[in-house]
Design a protein around this motif. Structure first.
Motif, mmCIF file in Angstrom:
data_model
loop_
_atom_site.group_PDB
_atom_site.id
_atom_site.type_symbol
_atom_site.label_atom_id
_atom_site.label_comp_id
_atom_site.label_asym_id
_atom_site.label_seq_id
_atom_site.Cartn_x
_atom_site.Cartn_y
_atom_site.Cartn_z
ATOM 1 N N ASN A 97 49.672 -32.686 -10.061
ATOM 2 C CA ASN A 97 48.249 -32.981 -9.922
ATOM 3 C C ASN A 97 47.670 -32.506 -8.598
ATOM 4 O OD1 ASN A 97 48.036 -34.310 -12.415
ATOM 5 N ND2 ASN A 97 48.993 -36.147 -11.549
ATOM 6 N N ARG A 98 48.440 -31.654 -7.878
ATOM 7 C CA ARG A 98 47.894 -31.144 -6.623
ATOM 8 C C ARG A 98 46.699 -30.256 -6.888
ATOM 9 N NH1 ARG A 98 52.939 -28.194 -4.376
ATOM 10 N NH2 ARG A 98 52.926 -27.667 -6.586
ATOM 11 N N LYS A 99 45.737 -30.303 -5.993
ATOM 12 C CA LYS A 99 44.594 -29.402 -6.078
ATOM 13 C C LYS A 99 44.972 -28.071 -5.453
ATOM 14 C CE LYS A 99 42.028 -32.597 -7.881
ATOM 15 N NZ LYS A 99 41.663 -32.547 -9.299
ATOM 16 N N GLU A 100 44.165 -27.083 -5.716
ATOM 17 C CA GLU A 100 44.441 -25.756 -5.175
ATOM 18 C C GLU A 100 44.376 -25.799 -3.655
ATOM 19 O OE1 GLU A 100 43.109 -21.215 -6.224
ATOM 20 O OE2 GLU A 100 41.645 -22.823 -6.353
ATOM 21 N N ALA A 101 45.380 -25.222 -3.025
ATOM 22 C CA ALA A 101 45.452 -25.230 -1.565
ATOM 23 C C ALA A 101 44.404 -24.307 -0.985
ATOM 24 C CB ALA A 101 46.848 -24.803 -1.114
ATOM 25 N N SER B 193 41.222 -27.439 -21.664
ATOM 26 C CA SER B 193 41.806 -28.747 -21.357
ATOM 27 C C SER B 193 42.569 -28.756 -20.044
ATOM 28 C CB SER B 193 42.754 -29.164 -22.488
ATOM 29 O OG SER B 193 43.776 -28.191 -22.654
ATOM 30 N N TRP B 194 42.470 -27.676 -19.255
ATOM 31 C CA TRP B 194 43.180 -27.600 -17.981
ATOM 32 C C TRP B 194 42.531 -28.525 -16.948
ATOM 33 C CZ3 TRP B 194 47.650 -25.068 -17.634
ATOM 34 C CH2 TRP B 194 47.918 -24.035 -18.557
ATOM 35 N N ARG B 195 43.362 -29.146 -16.120
ATOM 36 C CA ARG B 195 42.861 -29.867 -14.959
ATOM 37 C C ARG B 195 42.529 -28.877 -13.857
ATOM 38 N NH1 ARG B 195 47.102 -33.047 -16.561
ATOM 39 N NH2 ARG B 195 48.483 -32.069 -15.014
ATOM 40 N N PRO B 196 41.732 -29.266 -12.864
ATOM 41 C CA PRO B 196 41.369 -28.338 -11.780
ATOM 42 C C PRO B 196 42.606 -27.765 -11.087
ATOM 43 C CG PRO B 196 39.992 -30.287 -11.702
ATOM 44 C CD PRO B 196 41.037 -30.561 -12.739
ATOM 45 N N GLY B 197 42.645 -26.463 -10.972
ATOM 46 C CA GLY B 197 43.738 -25.782 -10.288
ATOM 47 C C GLY B 197 44.977 -25.558 -11.119
ATOM 48 N N GLU B 198 45.071 -26.202 -12.316
ATOM 49 C CA GLU B 198 46.300 -26.108 -13.096
ATOM 50 C C GLU B 198 46.471 -24.722 -13.711
ATOM 51 O OE1 GLU B 198 48.714 -28.914 -16.258
ATOM 52 O OE2 GLU B 198 46.534 -28.761 -16.411
ATOM 53 N N PHE B 199 45.395 -24.173 -14.282
ATOM 54 C CA PHE B 199 45.521 -22.839 -14.866
ATOM 55 C C PHE B 199 45.757 -21.795 -13.772
ATOM 56 C CE2 PHE B 199 43.782 -18.746 -16.232
ATOM 57 C CZ PHE B 199 44.572 -18.536 -17.365
ATOM 58 N N ARG B 200 45.158 -22.016 -12.602
ATOM 59 C CA ARG B 200 45.367 -21.070 -11.509
ATOM 60 C C ARG B 200 46.846 -21.002 -11.140
ATOM 61 N NH1 ARG B 200 43.010 -16.611 -9.547
ATOM 62 N NH2 ARG B 200 44.523 -15.951 -7.992
ATOM 63 N N GLU B 201 47.501 -22.161 -11.132
ATOM 64 C CA GLU B 201 48.926 -22.196 -10.826
ATOM 65 C C GLU B 201 49.709 -21.443 -11.898
ATOM 66 O OE1 GLU B 201 52.515 -25.398 -9.891
ATOM 67 O OE2 GLU B 201 50.613 -26.075 -10.759
ATOM 68 N N PHE B 202 49.361 -21.687 -13.168
ATOM 69 C CA PHE B 202 50.053 -20.993 -14.256
ATOM 70 C C PHE B 202 49.847 -19.485 -14.143
ATOM 71 C CE2 PHE B 202 50.224 -19.083 -18.451
ATOM 72 C CZ PHE B 202 51.386 -19.615 -18.982
ATOM 73 N N TRP B 203 48.625 -19.060 -13.878
ATOM 74 C CA TRP B 203 48.326 -17.631 -13.782
ATOM 75 C C TRP B 203 49.047 -16.982 -12.607
ATOM 76 C CZ3 TRP B 203 47.083 -13.187 -15.598
ATOM 77 C CH2 TRP B 203 46.604 -12.177 -14.757
#
Length: 737
Positions: free
Chosen positions: A24-28, A620-630
């Protein structure tokens, strides 16, 4: 909205931190306020170090176990072992690959005490004075390193410890990666430096929240060094350069669009990447060739591929043991400045099939007796090497008379065989049958030696030849004549008079004239690293393009790229006699097919599905979650695609081991996708059991196929139970398809 399917993202049911990874970390964000591509990874702690050491030890066992069992030259050891010996003998050779990995092979031979006299003939038994076990082990150790590199890379990318371990075990338990590390080949240095490049960039990106810190600089420089090493081993390393380059461009564009980043910070980001990711790899590449040229400073089998001035500095080269002066009556050979053309050659055995069957004059690569010409004046007397010395000046008119046939180099109104808009060049006439079409005007273009420009010299003078009647310019081409001319390069006289073309530049490579003393070319020419490196790379590219497929060997040794991910056509590496020790380049089928399934099908469907949902604003992605996956998948899947798909565009012969760099990325991506599925659909308690089951399946399959990896000395039919596909020529000489 309905819940995502197995190819879509779903909320992570693991709310608490696992092994240092908080879903659940936000984008750094960095200290300069810019959005970063990677989330902060878990610290590499003592547990990670223990796992790395254990993986290294286990990998050493699989790579080194009975590595010296087969005591004869196997597979491409006949090439790369021989190339390594050239470094001990210091004799120059030519090959299609950059020199770094071959220099490492040479280092292994030097450390093993090899004296360079063994020729590494295919199938020949190693003599007692060649410690081939040490040489194989030296190369295998570079293959060992890719397993701990894989583990640490995955930790930098934010993998759970369980799935970072799984990814490393996938690499360890692949039979193809293992068997190719057991011989004196270039694949393991290539894979080692490829994995170093991915490790370096992943670690650098993990420091993105701390730009210009010591660790940030260290990993950025390490990435540049690794890119230089992998490119200096094989040109396949350029795919790693492309991967890092594309990711860097995306990162810089994100910075450019971020208004919180100052112009000075932008400039520092661009400059730092230009230095470390462009200048450093180029420097490493040039240094590898510098060492290559310095070590191979004696005459060898590959000298003829290099410029005359390079050959003149090779010890004991025929080009270095000759006069510098040239005069009317001298016997000479004429080399083109166009790589691949070679020397002007003629032979009465080769004639154009049309019209008067004129004698072919064309380019040939090697030094042959029919390359020699005598340069004579227009006074209708044949000067010789006892005539009074009359030097050749800029603007002089000359004839080139072939020493063997006494025909002149001539042009005319006929069109070339291929280059239909120019004039044909051929050998014709004789001492009593002269023509103005034989007359050529010399135009001196450059003088490399300290001597004054304006006089023709051997090696150092660059000149052009204009025909006296038409004014056309003698030009070398890279067009190959048909088999009736032994595929020599076509020579033409172009009316376009394009003086910018290197094909119109010539120099005298050799001279025979007893009127002159032998020269010291060490005082006349100097090494030019950049020129020689560019030249040899162009020759390497030409040699690569000539490695065309042999359809008689298709499915036995050669294979097409479409078949690689699905393991359709494994390859026999050695003799398949019942009493010989047999090695089969076959991967772990479970890992190959699973990685192919996720790389070829699942990931493209995932991205398409999520793109459609994003366009419909129902993600349905949480904030920053798709960015991490990408950010993780673009490196792993992108690395697989960049190391695999370009082979479909190549015209050269291809083998299944060309897929191994792509496989490395594919195995890491497979572990990443398994991690995602476990995160999305299983409880936290299933993390380690899921990873253990996947590792056990991979390990059991590796053990099942291990007889073909570690060597099988009984009839291959005894392993018929391992023939999972009818295309596997495990015990039959031909594939079923």
């Amino acid at each position: 909205m309905p819940s995502p399917s197995f190819v879509a993202g779903a909320p992570d049911t693991h709310a608490e931190d696992r092994d240092g990874i908080d879903p659940n970390r936000k984008e750094a964000r960095s200290v300069d306020g810019s959005a970063q591509a990677f989330l902060e990874p878990a610290e590499f702690d003592n547990a990670d170090r223990v796992f790395s050491l254990a993986l290294t030890a286990l990998c050493m066992f699989t790579r080194l176990y009975q590595i010296g069992r087969r005591s004869s030259v196997s597979w491409d050891e006949t090439h790369f072992g021989k190339f390594g010996a050239y470094y001990i003998n210091r004799t120059f050779y030519h090959d299609v690959h950059p020199p770094l990995a071959k220099m490492l092979v040479g280092l292994s031979e030097y450390l093993s005490g090899h004296n360079g006299t063994f020729g590494y003939k295919s199938g020949e038994e190693y003599p007692g004075y060649v410690n081939y076990t040490f040489q194989r082990s030296f190369v295998a150790m570079m293959g060992v390193m890719i397993v701990p590199f894989a583990y640490r890379t995955c930790r930098f990318l934010g993998f759970d410890r369980a799935f970072a371990l799984l990814a490393a075990l996938f690499v360890l338990f692949d039979n193809a990666l293992c068997v190719m590390s057991r011989f004196i080949l270039l694949d393991q240095p290539l894979l080692c430096f490829t994995s170093m490049s991915l490790l370096g960039y992943s670690a650098f990106a993990a420091q993105s929240a701390h730009p210009f810190s010591r660790k940030w600089w260290r990993w950025l420089a390490f990435t540049g060094l690794s890119l230089g090493l992998v490119t200096s081993s094989k040109w396949v390393g350029l795919f790693a350069v492309a991967l890092v380059g594309l990711s860097t461009i995306e990162d810089l564009l994100m910075l450019f669009s971020d208004r919180t980043v100052t112009s000075m910070a932008q400039a520092k980001h661009w400059a730092s990447r230009a230095v470390c990711l462009i200048a450093v790899p180029i420097t490493v590449y040039l240094v590898s060739f510098k060492l290559h040229f310095e070590l191979l400073n004696e005459r060898g089998t590959g000298d003829f591929k290099m410029p005359s001035s390079f050959q003149a500095l090779q010890w004991n080269s025929v080009v270095s043991l000759q006069p510098h002066d040239v005069a009317f009556g001298s016997h000479i050979t004429v080399r083109s400045h166009l790589p691949g053309f070679g020397l002007i050659h003629t032979n009465t055995s080769f004639r154009f099939p049309d019209g008067d069957e004129q004698i072919v004059a064309a380019g040939v690569a090697g030094k042959q007796k029919y390359n020699w010409w005598q340069i004579v004046s227009l006074n209708q007397t044949w000067e010789n090497t006892t005539s009074p010395v009359s030097h050749i000046k800029d603007g002089d008119l000359v004839r080139l008379a072939h020493v063997g046939t006494r025909h002149y180099l001539r042009t005319g109104a006929d069109r070339p065989y291929y280059m239909g808009w120019d004039r044909r060049v051929f050998a014709g006439g004789n001492e009593t049958e002269l023509s103005a079409w034989d007359i050529w005007r010399i135009q001196i273009a450059d003088e490399e030696s300290p001597k004054e420009k304006g006089q023709l010299y051997t090696v150092t003078t660059t000149f052009r030849l204009y025909n006296s009647i038409s004014g056309c310019l003698l030009q070398a081409t890279q067009t190959r004549l048909p088999a009736w001319a032994r595929r020599m390069s076509e020579l033409v006289c172009t009316d376009s008079n394009t003086t910018r073309s290197e094909g119109t530049l010539w120099n005298i490579e050799q001279v025979r004239d007893k009127r002159f003393e032998r020269a010291d070319f060490g005082q006349l020419v100097k090494r030019r690293l950049l020129r020689d490196t560019v030249w040899i790379n162009r020759e390497m590219a030409r040699s690569n393009s000539h490695l065309v497929a042999d359809h008689d060997r298709y499915k036995q040794i050669e294979s097409d790229p479409w078949s690689w991910p699905f393991l359709i056509y494994p390859m026999r590496l050695v003799s398949w006699a019942d009493d010989s020790i047999k090695y089969y380049e076959i991967g772990n089928p479970v890992l190959w097919w699973a990685s192919a399934f996720f790389c070829c099908l699942v990931y493209p469907v995932q991205m398409f599905y999520w793109l459609v949902r994003w366009q419909r604003q129902c993600s349905s992605w949480r904030p920053g979650e798709f960015r991490e996956f990408w950010d993780i998948s673009k490196l792993l899947w992108g690395g697989w695609a960049l190391h695999y798909l370009p082979f479909f565009l190549m015209g050269r012969v291809t083998y299944i081991h060309h897929y191994l760099p792509a496989l490395y990325f594919g195995l890491l991506f497979l572990a990443f996708e398994i991690q995602c599925l476990v995160r999305w659909y299983l409880p936290r308690s299933a993390v380690w059991p899921a990873a253990a089951v996947a590792a056990a399946v991979a390990g059991c399959t590796f053990v099942l196929f291990s007889p073909l990896t570690f060597g099988w000395d009984k009839p291959a039919r005894d392993l018929a139970y391992l023939r999972w596909l009818p295309t596997w020529n495990l015990y039959e000489d031909h594939n079923s398809l």
